[in-house]
Design a protein around this motif. Structure first.
Motif, PDB file in Angstrom:
ATOM      1  N   THR A  31       0.805  -1.222   0.000  1.00  0.00           N
ATOM      2  CA  THR A  31       0.000   0.000   0.000  1.00  0.00           C
ATOM      3  C   THR A  31       0.838   1.272   0.000  1.00  0.00           C
ATOM      4  O   THR A  31       0.292   2.363  -0.203  1.00  0.00           O
ATOM      5  CB  THR A  31      -0.911   0.044   1.237  1.00  0.00           C
ATOM      6  OG1 THR A  31      -0.093   0.074   2.423  1.00  0.00           O
ATOM      7  CG2 THR A  31      -1.826  -1.170   1.287  1.00  0.00           C
ATOM      8  N   ARG A  32       2.163   1.133   0.232  1.00  0.00           N
ATOM      9  CA  ARG A  32       3.029   2.305   0.426  1.00  0.00           C
ATOM     10  C   ARG A  32       2.474   3.207   1.530  1.00  0.00           C
ATOM     11  O   ARG A  32       2.561   4.430   1.468  1.00  0.00           O
ATOM     12  CB  ARG A  32       3.187   3.107  -0.866  1.00  0.00           C
ATOM     13  CG  ARG A  32       3.831   2.352  -2.014  1.00  0.00           C
ATOM     14  CD  ARG A  32       5.287   2.004  -1.733  1.00  0.00           C
ATOM     15  NE  ARG A  32       5.981   1.510  -2.924  1.00  0.00           N
ATOM     16  CZ  ARG A  32       6.027   0.237  -3.299  1.00  0.00           C
ATOM     17  NH1 ARG A  32       5.433  -0.675  -2.550  1.00  0.00           N
ATOM     18  NH2 ARG A  32       6.665  -0.135  -4.382  1.00  0.00           N
ATOM     19  N   SER A  80      -0.048   6.272   1.028  1.00  0.00           N
ATOM     20  CA  SER A  80       0.476   7.620   0.805  1.00  0.00           C
ATOM     21  C   SER A  80      -0.381   8.394  -0.189  1.00  0.00           C
ATOM     22  O   SER A  80      -0.658   7.921  -1.293  1.00  0.00           O
ATOM     23  CB  SER A  80       1.914   7.534   0.278  1.00  0.00           C
ATOM     24  OG  SER A  80       2.432   8.823   0.027  1.00  0.00           O
ATOM     25  N   TYR A 120      -6.975   5.390  -2.710  1.00  0.00           N
ATOM     26  CA  TYR A 120      -5.670   5.942  -3.043  1.00  0.00           C
ATOM     27  C   TYR A 120      -5.246   5.471  -4.422  1.00  0.00           C
ATOM     28  O   TYR A 120      -5.852   4.571  -5.002  1.00  0.00           O
ATOM     29  CB  TYR A 120      -4.632   5.559  -1.980  1.00  0.00           C
ATOM     30  CG  TYR A 120      -4.237   4.100  -1.926  1.00  0.00           C
ATOM     31  CD1 TYR A 120      -2.958   3.681  -2.297  1.00  0.00           C
ATOM     32  CD2 TYR A 120      -5.125   3.126  -1.479  1.00  0.00           C
ATOM     33  CE1 TYR A 120      -2.578   2.353  -2.236  1.00  0.00           C
ATOM     34  CE2 TYR A 120      -4.755   1.793  -1.412  1.00  0.00           C
ATOM     35  CZ  TYR A 120      -3.479   1.406  -1.792  1.00  0.00           C
ATOM     36  OH  TYR A 120      -3.106   0.080  -1.732  1.00  0.00           O
ATOM     37  N   GLN A 121      -4.228   6.103  -4.972  1.00  0.00           N
ATOM     38  CA  GLN A 121      -3.713   5.725  -6.289  1.00  0.00           C
ATOM     39  C   GLN A 121      -2.231   5.403  -6.182  1.00  0.00           C
ATOM     40  O   GLN A 121      -1.497   6.036  -5.416  1.00  0.00           O
ATOM     41  CB  GLN A 121      -3.928   6.853  -7.303  1.00  0.00           C
ATOM     42  CG  GLN A 121      -5.398   7.110  -7.607  1.00  0.00           C
ATOM     43  CD  GLN A 121      -5.619   7.960  -8.842  1.00  0.00           C
ATOM     44  OE1 GLN A 121      -5.000   7.731  -9.874  1.00  0.00           O
ATOM     45  NE2 GLN A 121      -6.506   8.933  -8.741  1.00  0.00           N
ATOM     46  N   LEU A 122      -1.809   4.421  -6.970  1.00  0.00           N
ATOM     47  CA  LEU A 122      -0.416   4.012  -6.978  1.00  0.00           C
ATOM     48  C   LEU A 122      -0.077   3.467  -8.358  1.00  0.00           C
ATOM     49  O   LEU A 122      -0.790   2.595  -8.878  1.00  0.00           O
ATOM     50  CB  LEU A 122      -0.174   2.942  -5.902  1.00  0.00           C
ATOM     51  CG  LEU A 122       1.280   2.558  -5.610  1.00  0.00           C
ATOM     52  CD1 LEU A 122       2.032   3.758  -5.045  1.00  0.00           C
ATOM     53  CD2 LEU A 122       1.341   1.392  -4.624  1.00  0.00           C
ATOM     54  N   HIS A 123       0.965   4.006  -8.956  1.00  0.00           N
ATOM     55  CA  HIS A 123       1.418   3.572 -10.282  1.00  0.00           C
ATOM     56  C   HIS A 123       0.295   3.641 -11.321  1.00  0.00           C
ATOM     57  O   HIS A 123       0.144   2.757 -12.166  1.00  0.00           O
ATOM     58  CB  HIS A 123       1.976   2.144 -10.227  1.00  0.00           C
ATOM     59  CG  HIS A 123       3.062   1.944  -9.211  1.00  0.00           C
ATOM     60  ND1 HIS A 123       4.138   2.817  -9.091  1.00  0.00           N
ATOM     61  CD2 HIS A 123       3.233   0.987  -8.260  1.00  0.00           C
ATOM     62  CE1 HIS A 123       4.929   2.385  -8.119  1.00  0.00           C
ATOM     63  NE2 HIS A 123       4.400   1.291  -7.594  1.00  0.00           N
ATOM     64  N   CYS A 136       1.126   9.251   5.162  1.00  0.00           N
ATOM     65  CA  CYS A 136       1.668   7.895   5.127  1.00  0.00           C
ATOM     66  C   CYS A 136       1.435   7.281   6.500  1.00  0.00           C
ATOM     67  O   CYS A 136       1.913   7.807   7.507  1.00  0.00           O
ATOM     68  CB  CYS A 136       3.156   7.907   4.797  1.00  0.00           C
ATOM     69  SG  CYS A 136       3.871   6.267   4.571  1.00  0.00           S
TER      70      CYS A 136
END
Length: 267
Positions: free
Chosen positions: A18-19, A22, A57-60, A91
């Motif tokens: 999930t990082r 962040s 959330y958004q990632l990549h 975070c």
């Protein structure tokens, strides 16, 4: 996808995957207390508290909606001072200490949970501007494993369900990003007026985030009960055939939860 969090290795995987959420934000927060009847005393006894946190959330370039269910909660706090907003996440921090999981959802501890174990349920989808916007109703599904079924599979399944359809490809509007497989419209075949036929927009995309394929279904018009019936029929044929996780608005549901959700008329 589902992932239980009990050990240090589980927690490390969760934070890496999930990082730490962040740049995300909390969309829903629920606290429930569970009680059982003590037959000896005839009184209800508190047997545990459960906190559910839904994070978007958004990632990549992938949109994720996560439901983190925290079981056996022994300490919980949520506090917002005037003008503050603990729903926005920079975070999160987490640790495992003496068998207890601790989650700090912001540095000031305004949203803090201590629990015995957790369960992450998550749906990953293409970005929101991928040509499926403007829907009055939307449903997403991420399979636990496998490749997306074909358009032919959907047509055959709907025919067996008593709602035969024809297929209209999206043409030049097909989204080519994020392993999109196909995109178009399922249109009810039986209609006295083709211009008023019930139809739903559907997009299939390949595996995301290590899980299986995804399906995104949208209803863009007010076609009435026929369109809603077709919409529901498509969700039924998917959830009956494949194991996975559904997303309705900000609500993350298992297959069984989705069936209960529909039976309560919440669509």
């Amino acid at each position: 996808m589902k992932y239980p969090i009990k050990t240090l290795e589980d927690l490390q995987w969760f934070l890496a995957h999930t990082r730490g959420f962040s740049g995300g934000y909390v969309t829903d927060l629920h606290l429930s207390k569970r009680r059982l009847l003590d037959e000896e005393t005839g009184r209800e006894v508190l047997v545990g508290s459960v906190v559910t946190v839904v994070v978007r959330y958004q990632l990549h370039g992938v949109l994720r909606v996560s439901k983190l269910t925290l079981f056996g909660v022994t300490d919980f706090s949520v506090f917002e001072q005037e003008g503050a907003d603990c729903s926005s996440l920079s975070c999160i921090q987490a640790e495992l200490n003496e068998g207890q999981l601790r989650f700090w959802f912001d540095p000031q501890g305004e949203l803090y949970v201590v629990c015995e174990e957790a369960l992450l349920e998550e749906v990953s989808t293409p970005r929101e501007d991928a040509g499926m916007g403007g829907a009055i109703m939307q449903w997403m599904f991420q399979a636990d494993a496998g490749d997306a079924p074909s358009v032919r599979w959907f047509l055959d399944a709907l025919d067996r369900a008593g709602l035969p359809c024809i297929w209209k490809p999206a043409g030049s509007h097909v989204d080519r990003s994020l392993l999109a497989c196909w995109q178009g419209y399922l249109i009810a075949a039986a209609s006295s007026d083709p211009l008023q036929s019930a139809s739903v927009a559907i997009q299939a995309y390949g595996p995301l985030d290590g899980a299986g394929f995804g399906i995104r279904l949208s209803l863009h018009d007010t076609g009435g009960r026929q369109s809603e019936r077709l919409f529901t029929a498509v969700t039924d044929v998917v959830t009956r055939e494949f194991s996975g996780t559904c997303l309705v608005g900000q609500t993350v549901l298992s297959n069984d939860d989705w069936s209960n959700w529909k039976s309560l008329g919440r669509m």
